[in-house]
Write a protein that holds these residues in place. Structure first.
Motif, short mmCIF file in Angstrom:
data_model
loop_
_atom_site.label_atom_id
_atom_site.label_comp_id
_atom_site.label_asym_id
_atom_site.label_seq_id
_atom_site.Cartn_x
_atom_site.Cartn_y
_atom_site.Cartn_z
N LEU A 89 104.90 88.03 18.32
CA LEU A 89 104.95 89.38 18.88
C LEU A 89 103.80 90.21 18.33
O LEU A 89 103.48 90.12 17.14
N SER A 90 103.19 90.99 19.18
CA SER A 90 102.14 91.90 18.72
C SER A 90 102.80 93.12 18.07
O SER A 90 103.99 93.39 18.31
N PRO A 91 102.07 93.85 17.23
CA PRO A 91 102.65 95.07 16.64
C PRO A 91 103.18 96.05 17.68
O PRO A 91 104.20 96.70 17.48
N LYS A 92 102.48 96.16 18.82
CA LYS A 92 102.93 97.06 19.88
C LYS A 92 104.25 96.58 20.48
O LYS A 92 105.18 97.36 20.72
N GLU A 93 104.35 95.27 20.74
CA GLU A 93 105.59 94.71 21.28
C GLU A 93 106.74 94.92 20.30
O GLU A 93 107.88 95.21 20.70
N LEU A 94 106.44 94.74 19.01
CA LEU A 94 107.46 94.94 17.98
C LEU A 94 107.94 96.38 17.96
O LEU A 94 109.14 96.65 17.91
N PHE A 95 107.00 97.32 18.02
CA PHE A 95 107.36 98.75 18.00
C PHE A 95 108.18 99.11 19.23
O PHE A 95 109.20 99.80 19.14
N ASP A 96 107.74 98.64 20.40
CA ASP A 96 108.47 98.94 21.64
C ASP A 96 109.86 98.34 21.63
O ASP A 96 110.83 98.96 22.10
N ALA A 97 109.98 97.12 21.09
CA ALA A 97 111.28 96.47 21.04
C ALA A 97 112.24 97.19 20.10
O ALA A 97 113.43 97.33 20.38
N ALA A 98 111.69 97.68 18.97
CA ALA A 98 112.54 98.33 17.98
C ALA A 98 112.92 99.75 18.36
O ALA A 98 114.05 100.19 18.12
N PHE A 99 111.99 100.48 18.98
CA PHE A 99 112.22 101.90 19.21
C PHE A 99 112.15 102.30 20.68
O PHE A 99 112.35 103.47 21.02
N GLY A 100 111.90 101.32 21.56
CA GLY A 100 111.77 101.66 22.98
C GLY A 100 113.08 101.93 23.67
O GLY A 100 113.12 102.55 24.73
N GLY A 101 114.17 101.45 23.10
CA GLY A 101 115.49 101.73 23.67
C GLY A 101 115.99 100.66 24.63
O GLY A 101 117.19 100.54 24.84
#
Length: 337
Positions: free
Chosen positions: A37-49
């Protein structure tokens, strides 16, 4: 004052290293794997809802519970090892060596034979098995006058006995053979929320209590007579510490299986750098969490796309370390500094 200032700086540096280790291990565990997972994918998965895309499902149902389990179990086993070493006054003692993990493992095997694979009942049974082992070892050390070397030999005997009983159970319940094999090695690949949540609650509560009682452990390690002269009821405190350490080991084993050497390697390394003071328990907790999480990430990354159980990697690291301190201490005779 100058010496005290240097000590404080060293302790602060150790806390910073532990924090960096935990953060690096956590991010590595969340990002790396058969699917990176890229850092962006990780951030979106964790906080994207949302949890509908593949990255979010990987994060919430595979990576997050696995990394959380590694952090919790690593911290629990290291903290349990530090407490057991202090109570038994033996630097070679640890949950895996004195039979505590094996006692919990036997209880988990018996639970699995009767269809209990997760939840509070599994954690409770694992605690009972761990406490039985630690009670036997404690009686040997305190009541029967066993030497420090004898305590280790008692642990070896308990490991063999509990292991033999567990293996016998698989003869009558052949379906447990594969599960038992993975359990003996130690692994986080099959962690689920129903298995993790009850154990996590136990680990967090027991860890908090031990951290609050860390000053009492310092007094207890001064020796029986000196601790009593300071007004401590050593018998009661020893039982409390052993119960809490058994809770930690039992909960960790119920999730991760029989991970070896964490409770030996981490407290020993922390004691060598920080000393046997009130910082021993919190630093052991932090370094244990980061160490196991890092080993789990490496077990997935080093041989990708293949994955080796984290227990194998930890055994490769821990066994030489155990031999080193055993030889250096001449069987434990010099390990009471």
């Amino acid at each position: 004052m100058k010496r005290l200032s240097r000590t404080k700086k060293r302790i602060l540096l150790l806390y910073c290293i532990a924090a960096v280790l935990m953060l690096g291990a956590t991010l590595s565990g969340l990002l790396l794997g058969s699917v990176r997972l890229s850092p962006k994918e990780l951030f979106d998965a964790a906080f994207g809802g949302g949890r509908e895309n593949s990255a979010a499902r990987i994060f919430w149902y595979v990576r997050f519970p696995r990394v959380a389990a590694a952090l919790l179990c690593g911290g629990a086993l290291a903290l349990s090892g530090a407490v057991i070493q202090g109570v038994l006054a033996n630097r070679l003692a640890s949950p895996s060596i004195v039979g505590v993990n094996s006692g919990a493992g036997l209880a988990v095997t018996l639970c699995a034979a009767f269809g209990v694979l997760g939840g509070w009942r599994l954690s409770a049974c694992a605690f009972l098995g761990a406490f039985l082992a630690v009670l036997i070892i404690s009686l040997g050390a305190q009541k029967w006058g066993a030497s420090r070397g004898t305590v280790i030999l008692m642990g070896v005997a308990l490991n063999a006995l509990f292991g033999a009983i567990s293996d016998s159970v698989t003869v009558f319940f052949p379906d447990l053979a594969i599960l038992r094999n993975d359990f003996k090695i130690g692994d986080f690949s099959a962690v689920t929320y129903p298995k993790l949540i009850p154990a996590a609650a136990v680990i967090l509560v027991a860890s908090l209590l031990l951290l609050l009682l860390s000053g009492k452990l310092d007094v207890l390690t001064l020796g029986e007579e000196q601790a009593r002269s300071l007004g401590m009821n050593t018998g009661v405190m020893r039982v409390i510490f052993l119960i809490l350490s058994a809770l930690l080991a039992g909960a960790a084993v119920s999730v991760a299986g029989l991970l070896s050497f964490v409770g030996l390697l981490v407290p020993h390394a922390v004691r060598r750098t920080a000393g046997g003071n009130s910082h021993l328990l919190p630093l052991s907790l932090l370094f244990g969490a980061g160490f196991v999480a890092l080993c789990d990430a490496l077990s997935r990354f080093l041989f990708a796309p293949y994955e080796i159980p984290v227990g194998i990697l930890m055994a490769f690291l821990g066994a030489p370390f155990f031999l080193f301190i055993l030889i250096k201490g001449k069987g434990g005779e010099k390990l009471h500094d």
